[in-house]
Design a protein around this motif. Structure first.
Motif, PDB file in Angstrom:
ATOM      1  N   PRO A 115      57.175   5.524  47.818  1.00  0.00           N
ATOM      2  CA  PRO A 115      57.423   4.084  47.969  1.00  0.00           C
ATOM      3  C   PRO A 115      56.270   3.314  48.604  1.00  0.00           C
ATOM      4  O   PRO A 115      56.181   2.101  48.442  1.00  0.00           O
ATOM      5  CB  PRO A 115      58.668   4.045  48.869  1.00  0.00           C
ATOM      6  CG  PRO A 115      59.315   5.382  48.694  1.00  0.00           C
ATOM      7  CD  PRO A 115      58.207   6.349  48.461  1.00  0.00           C
ATOM      8  N   ALA A 116      55.391   4.039  49.313  1.00  0.00           N
ATOM      9  CA  ALA A 116      54.243   3.352  49.907  1.00  0.00           C
ATOM     10  C   ALA A 116      53.308   2.803  48.823  1.00  0.00           C
ATOM     11  O   ALA A 116      52.552   1.850  49.059  1.00  0.00           O
ATOM     12  CB  ALA A 116      53.479   4.307  50.828  1.00  0.00           C
ATOM     13  N   ASN A 117      53.370   3.391  47.642  1.00  0.00           N
ATOM     14  CA  ASN A 117      52.551   2.923  46.522  1.00  0.00           C
ATOM     15  C   ASN A 117      53.321   1.821  45.779  1.00  0.00           C
ATOM     16  O   ASN A 117      54.035   2.076  44.808  1.00  0.00           O
ATOM     17  CB  ASN A 117      52.220   4.080  45.584  1.00  0.00           C
ATOM     18  CG  ASN A 117      51.281   3.670  44.459  1.00  0.00           C
ATOM     19  OD1 ASN A 117      50.726   2.571  44.464  1.00  0.00           O
ATOM     20  ND2 ASN A 117      51.112   4.553  43.493  1.00  0.00           N
ATOM     21  N   THR A 118      53.199   0.618  46.264  1.00  0.00           N
ATOM     22  CA  THR A 118      53.925  -0.533  45.721  1.00  0.00           C
ATOM     23  C   THR A 118      52.955  -1.670  45.424  1.00  0.00           C
ATOM     24  O   THR A 118      52.071  -1.963  46.228  1.00  0.00           O
ATOM     25  CB  THR A 118      55.005  -1.020  46.704  1.00  0.00           C
ATOM     26  OG1 THR A 118      55.967   0.015  46.910  1.00  0.00           O
ATOM     27  CG2 THR A 118      55.715  -2.259  46.175  1.00  0.00           C
ATOM     28  N   LYS A 119      53.144  -2.304  44.269  1.00  0.00           N
ATOM     29  CA  LYS A 119      52.344  -3.464  43.907  1.00  0.00           C
ATOM     30  C   LYS A 119      53.279  -4.594  43.483  1.00  0.00           C
ATOM     31  O   LYS A 119      54.349  -4.354  42.918  1.00  0.00           O
ATOM     32  CB  LYS A 119      51.388  -3.130  42.759  1.00  0.00           C
ATOM     33  CG  LYS A 119      50.321  -2.098  43.114  1.00  0.00           C
ATOM     34  CD  LYS A 119      49.405  -1.847  41.921  1.00  0.00           C
ATOM     35  CE  LYS A 119      48.332  -0.828  42.275  1.00  0.00           C
ATOM     36  NZ  LYS A 119      47.428  -0.546  41.122  1.00  0.00           N
ATOM     37  N   LYS A 120      52.848  -5.820  43.760  1.00  0.00           N
ATOM     38  CA  LYS A 120      53.623  -6.994  43.357  1.00  0.00           C
ATOM     39  C   LYS A 120      52.786  -7.884  42.461  1.00  0.00           C
ATOM     40  O   LYS A 120      51.589  -8.082  42.684  1.00  0.00           O
ATOM     41  CB  LYS A 120      54.089  -7.786  44.585  1.00  0.00           C
ATOM     42  CG  LYS A 120      55.284  -7.171  45.297  1.00  0.00           C
ATOM     43  CD  LYS A 120      55.910  -8.162  46.257  1.00  0.00           C
ATOM     44  CE  LYS A 120      57.172  -7.561  46.875  1.00  0.00           C
ATOM     45  NZ  LYS A 120      57.873  -8.529  47.741  1.00  0.00           N
ATOM     46  N   TYR A 161      58.094   5.042  37.759  1.00  0.00           N
ATOM     47  CA  TYR A 161      57.974   3.839  38.577  1.00  0.00           C
ATOM     48  C   TYR A 161      59.260   3.027  38.479  1.00  0.00           C
ATOM     49  O   TYR A 161      59.908   2.969  37.429  1.00  0.00           O
ATOM     50  CB  TYR A 161      56.805   2.966  38.104  1.00  0.00           C
ATOM     51  CG  TYR A 161      55.448   3.576  38.339  1.00  0.00           C
ATOM     52  CD1 TYR A 161      54.719   3.286  39.489  1.00  0.00           C
ATOM     53  CD2 TYR A 161      54.892   4.442  37.389  1.00  0.00           C
ATOM     54  CE1 TYR A 161      53.467   3.849  39.698  1.00  0.00           C
ATOM     55  CE2 TYR A 161      53.637   5.003  37.594  1.00  0.00           C
ATOM     56  CZ  TYR A 161      52.932   4.708  38.754  1.00  0.00           C
ATOM     57  OH  TYR A 161      51.702   5.273  38.949  1.00  0.00           O
ATOM     58  N   ASN A 162      59.631   2.404  39.594  1.00  0.00           N
ATOM     59  CA  ASN A 162      60.732   1.455  39.587  1.00  0.00           C
ATOM     60  C   ASN A 162      60.156   0.049  39.468  1.00  0.00           C
ATOM     61  O   ASN A 162      59.215  -0.308  40.184  1.00  0.00           O
ATOM     62  CB  ASN A 162      61.556   1.562  40.873  1.00  0.00           C
ATOM     63  CG  ASN A 162      62.739   0.609  40.874  1.00  0.00           C
ATOM     64  OD1 ASN A 162      62.601  -0.567  41.174  1.00  0.00           O
ATOM     65  ND2 ASN A 162      63.906   1.129  40.527  1.00  0.00           N
ATOM     66  N   VAL A 163      60.709  -0.722  38.540  1.00  0.00           N
ATOM     67  CA  VAL A 163      60.277  -2.101  38.357  1.00  0.00           C
ATOM     68  C   VAL A 163      61.452  -3.009  38.699  1.00  0.00           C
ATOM     69  O   VAL A 163      62.490  -2.980  38.020  1.00  0.00           O
ATOM     70  CB  VAL A 163      59.800  -2.367  36.911  1.00  0.00           C
ATOM     71  CG1 VAL A 163      59.323  -3.813  36.776  1.00  0.00           C
ATOM     72  CG2 VAL A 163      58.691  -1.397  36.519  1.00  0.00           C
ATOM     73  N   THR A 164      61.303  -3.787  39.765  1.00  0.00           N
ATOM     74  CA  THR A 164      62.320  -4.753  40.169  1.00  0.00           C
ATOM     75  C   THR A 164      61.796  -6.145  39.843  1.00  0.00           C
ATOM     76  O   THR A 164      60.735  -6.546  40.326  1.00  0.00           O
ATOM     77  CB  THR A 164      62.619  -4.649  41.674  1.00  0.00           C
ATOM     78  OG1 THR A 164      63.047  -3.319  41.989  1.00  0.00           O
ATOM     79  CG2 THR A 164      63.719  -5.619  42.077  1.00  0.00           C
ATOM     80  N   ILE A 165      62.526  -6.860  38.999  1.00  0.00           N
ATOM     81  CA  ILE A 165      62.080  -8.162  38.499  1.00  0.00           C
ATOM     82  C   ILE A 165      62.992  -9.245  39.073  1.00  0.00           C
ATOM     83  O   ILE A 165      64.209  -9.242  38.832  1.00  0.00           O
ATOM     84  CB  ILE A 165      62.121  -8.207  36.965  1.00  0.00           C
ATOM     85  CG1 ILE A 165      61.353  -7.021  36.374  1.00  0.00           C
ATOM     86  CG2 ILE A 165      61.554  -9.523  36.446  1.00  0.00           C
ATOM     87  CD1 ILE A 165      61.543  -6.845  34.884  1.00  0.00           C
ATOM     88  N   ASP A 166      62.430 -10.143  39.856  1.00  0.00           N
ATOM     89  CA  ASP A 166      63.181 -11.249  40.464  1.00  0.00           C
ATOM     90  C   ASP A 166      62.751 -12.557  39.828  1.00  0.00           C
ATOM     91  O   ASP A 166      61.568 -12.908  39.840  1.00  0.00           O
ATOM     92  CB  ASP A 166      62.940 -11.296  41.970  1.00  0.00           C
ATOM     93  CG  ASP A 166      63.543 -10.097  42.688  1.00  0.00           C
ATOM     94  OD1 ASP A 166      64.771  -9.959  42.651  1.00  0.00           O
ATOM     95  OD2 ASP A 166      62.781  -9.301  43.272  1.00  0.00           O
ATOM     96  N   ILE A 167      63.736 -13.284  39.270  1.00  0.00           N
ATOM     97  CA  ILE A 167      63.476 -14.539  38.568  1.00  0.00           C
ATOM     98  C   ILE A 167      64.109 -15.679  39.341  1.00  0.00           C
ATOM     99  O   ILE A 167      65.260 -15.585  39.790  1.00  0.00           O
ATOM    100  CB  ILE A 167      64.059 -14.510  37.142  1.00  0.00           C
ATOM    101  CG1 ILE A 167      63.540 -13.281  36.379  1.00  0.00           C
ATOM    102  CG2 ILE A 167      63.742 -15.771  36.381  1.00  0.00           C
ATOM    103  CD1 ILE A 167      64.543 -12.177  36.254  1.00  0.00           C
ATOM    104  N   GLU A 168      63.361 -16.747  39.514  1.00  0.00           N
ATOM    105  CA  GLU A 168      63.881 -17.952  40.154  1.00  0.00           C
ATOM    106  C   GLU A 168      63.572 -19.148  39.275  1.00  0.00           C
ATOM    107  O   GLU A 168      62.514 -19.213  38.640  1.00  0.00           O
ATOM    108  CB  GLU A 168      63.260 -18.148  41.542  1.00  0.00           C
ATOM    109  CG  GLU A 168      63.639 -17.074  42.541  1.00  0.00           C
ATOM    110  CD  GLU A 168      63.156 -17.391  43.949  1.00  0.00           C
ATOM    111  OE1 GLU A 168      63.064 -18.605  44.263  1.00  0.00           O
ATOM    112  OE2 GLU A 168      62.878 -16.449  44.712  1.00  0.00           O
ATOM    113  N   GLY A 169      64.511 -20.101  39.246  1.00  0.00           N
ATOM    114  CA  GLY A 169      64.303 -21.296  38.447  1.00  0.00           C
ATOM    115  C   GLY A 169      65.349 -22.344  38.751  1.00  0.00           C
ATOM    116  O   GLY A 169      66.067 -22.261  39.756  1.00  0.00           O
TER     117      GLY A 169
END
Length: 520
Positions: free
Chosen positions: A463-468, A488-496
């Motif tokens: 988990p220390a290997n994280t990019k945004k 890899y886990n990809v967490t996608i957060d959308i705001e609008g």
């Protein structure tokens, strides 16, 4: 042979299954532990999931007076974070099999010792014990009845570790043959706080990520022994009673299709296997005696059942109406801000913590408090075992910013999942192009205005290997991953904002894996 269970059929199964179970029934003693062999298996788990049994131990059920010598020995295999006792404690499966004239056996996998293991370690242990059980019964054929991940462990034992020759058939009850999105959720950036606290990130959970199981299927299905044995699958579509321990998972998985609160119907289907039934069972009830009459005809190695490829679900664009958030809870009162857009007919709030909070209340956009709305349930099985789920539903919530106020006795962690019921679902058309190297391309589309999208990419085992990556100009994002053969886990957060100017938030969680050398 595939048959879709209708309501009428299920009604008959309930009636005749009950009669079948109770006929000539006698009270059974618990299965007896077979004297263990000194096989060097550690009885100490590497991390606590609340279990303290001894991996490798196996039990023999009582011999029925109507024992049918033509019937195989039944070996019941438990699932993730579970133990052999789930087959006879508060469960009539053992009694039902006994009444039907079967000799039964039950095995403790590594998960029973305190730490969930992947299909490789569990499969190797299972294979060794299958041979031991076969020798005990003088080579009499064995049929496996496996619940949940136990089905994946069973196929591994038969395909890779030489146990195929001792087994007739395999019945899998809601087994995640293609993984579970709940495992992806456990490795998401929002769930990591709670998952670490309750010990959810074992090797077994890791192996159940969708990307890991996709790689497993690509490796396993072409193997010469992958379908040497006949596999028969059952799946469920119920989430259990409202606010039960499987209700949380059912709500989360609803974006991915019909499910039983832990595993989707699509994931339960095994290529090269035969789907026996899809019925109104949740992830717990599917392993009880109620399903025994449904799969009884498939226990023996009979030639009149021909294995066929199961229906394969088409990949669909995900319709996500969920927002996920998580992190630390401080001692005392914490407030979590939640956006609720217009046209939401119902808001379902699902909160998980490791401890019971002192109090929880909701404050609407007008400052009005809504206390005592939450119903709390302990989760005693599956990926998030040992967590406490708190759920509340609000009909026609006032649009705007809500606040969830949590008063915690001690420092804790939380995972929050909000499900928004709307007349026009928030459509997220996600296109992933994997170019055979380390590049992924995502494209987001919405009928509402997306202001920005944040992609949090985390190496699941590190988990220390994280990019945004934050995208504010358009809805297409190219992501460069770090290394091949890595999940890899990809967490996608959308705001609008909606057309009426109300803010909205949505979250998508998934796992991806760049191809590389096979695991084994």
């Amino acid at each position: 042979m595939y048959k879709k269970i209708s309501l009428v059929t299920l009604f008959l199964v309930l009636i005749f299954g009950s009669v079948f179970t109770n006929a000539d029934t006698q009270k059974l003693e618990d299965p007896k532990l077979v004297a263990p062999q000194d096989d060097g298996i550690s009885i100490m788990g590497k991390a606590s999931n609340g279990n303290d049994e001894t991996p490798g131990e196996w039990y023999i059920g009582s011999t029925p007076s109507n024992l049918d010598p033509s019937k195989p020995i039944l070996l019941f295999v438990h699932g993730l974070n579970s133990t052999a006792q789930i087959w006879w404690e508060d469960n009539d499966m053992y009694q039902t099999a006994y009444d039907a004239g079967y000799q039964t056996t039950f095995l403790q996998l590594h998960d029973a010792g305190g730490y969930n293991e992947d299909m490789w370690d569990n499969g190797q242990l299972l294979a060794e014990k299958i041979i031991e059980i076969s020798n005990h019964f003088n080579g009499k054929p064995i049929t496996i009845v496996a619940h949940s991940k136990g089905g994946v462990d069973s196929q591994t034992a038969l395909t890779y570790y030489g146990a195929h020759q001792y087994v007739d058939n395999v019945i899998t009850l809601s087994s995640p043959h293609h993984g579970s999105q709940l495992a992806d959720l456990a490795y998401s950036s929002w769930a990591s706080w709670l998952a670490d606290l309750i010990g959810a990130k074992g090797d077994g959970t890791y192996s159940m990520q969708m990307a890991e199981m996709e790689a497993y299927r690509q490796q396993t299905d072409p193997q010469p022994l992958a379908y040497y044995n006949d596999y028969y699958t059952l799946a469920g579509t119920s989430w259990g009673s409202a606010f039960s321990s499987t209700w949380y998972g059912g709500m989360y998985l609803s974006s991915y299709g019909s499910n039983d609160g832990v595993v989707t119907v699509d994931s339960s289907r095994l290529p090269g296997g035969t789907e026996v039934a899809v019925g109104d069972w949740d992830h717990s009830s599917i392993r009880t005696g109620i399903t025994f009459p449904v799969f009884d005809d498939y226990l023996a190695d009979q030639q009149n059942f021909t294995s066929q490829k199961q229906p394969k679900g088409k990949k669909k664009n995900l319709k996500s109406n969920q927002w996920i958030h998580g992190g630390e809870l401080k001692e005392g009162q914490d407030g979590i801000s939640m956006a609720v857009e217009d046209d939401v007919s119902e808001l379902n709030i699902n909160l998980m913590t490791s401890k019971q909070p002192k109090s929880m209340k909701l404050v609407d956009p007008n400052g009005k408090e809504h206390p005592a709305l939450f119903k709390s349930t302990s989760i005693d099985d599956g990926v998030f075992k040992n967590a406490i789920s708190h759920m509340a539903s609000i009909k026609r919530p006032t649009p705007g910013e809500w606040t969830l106020k949590i008063n915690s006795h001690t420092p804790d962690s939380y995972l929050l999942m909000n499900d928004y019921r709307t007349k026009r679902p928030f459509n997220l058309n996600k296109h992933i192009k994997q170019n055979g190297d380390l590049n992924l391309t995502y494209q987001m589309q919405s009928q509402n205005k997306i202001k920005h999208t944040t992609y949090t990419v985390t190496e699941s085992k590190n988990p220390a290997n994280t990019k945004k990556f934050t995208n504010q100009s358009n809805h297409s994002q190219n992501i460069q991953l770090g290394k091949p053969n890595t999940t890899y886990n990809v967490t996608i957060d959308i705001e609008g904002v909606t057309e009426k100017g109300y803010p909205f938030k949505r979250t998508i969680v998934e796992s991806v894996k760049v191809p590389g050398p096979h695991h084994r």
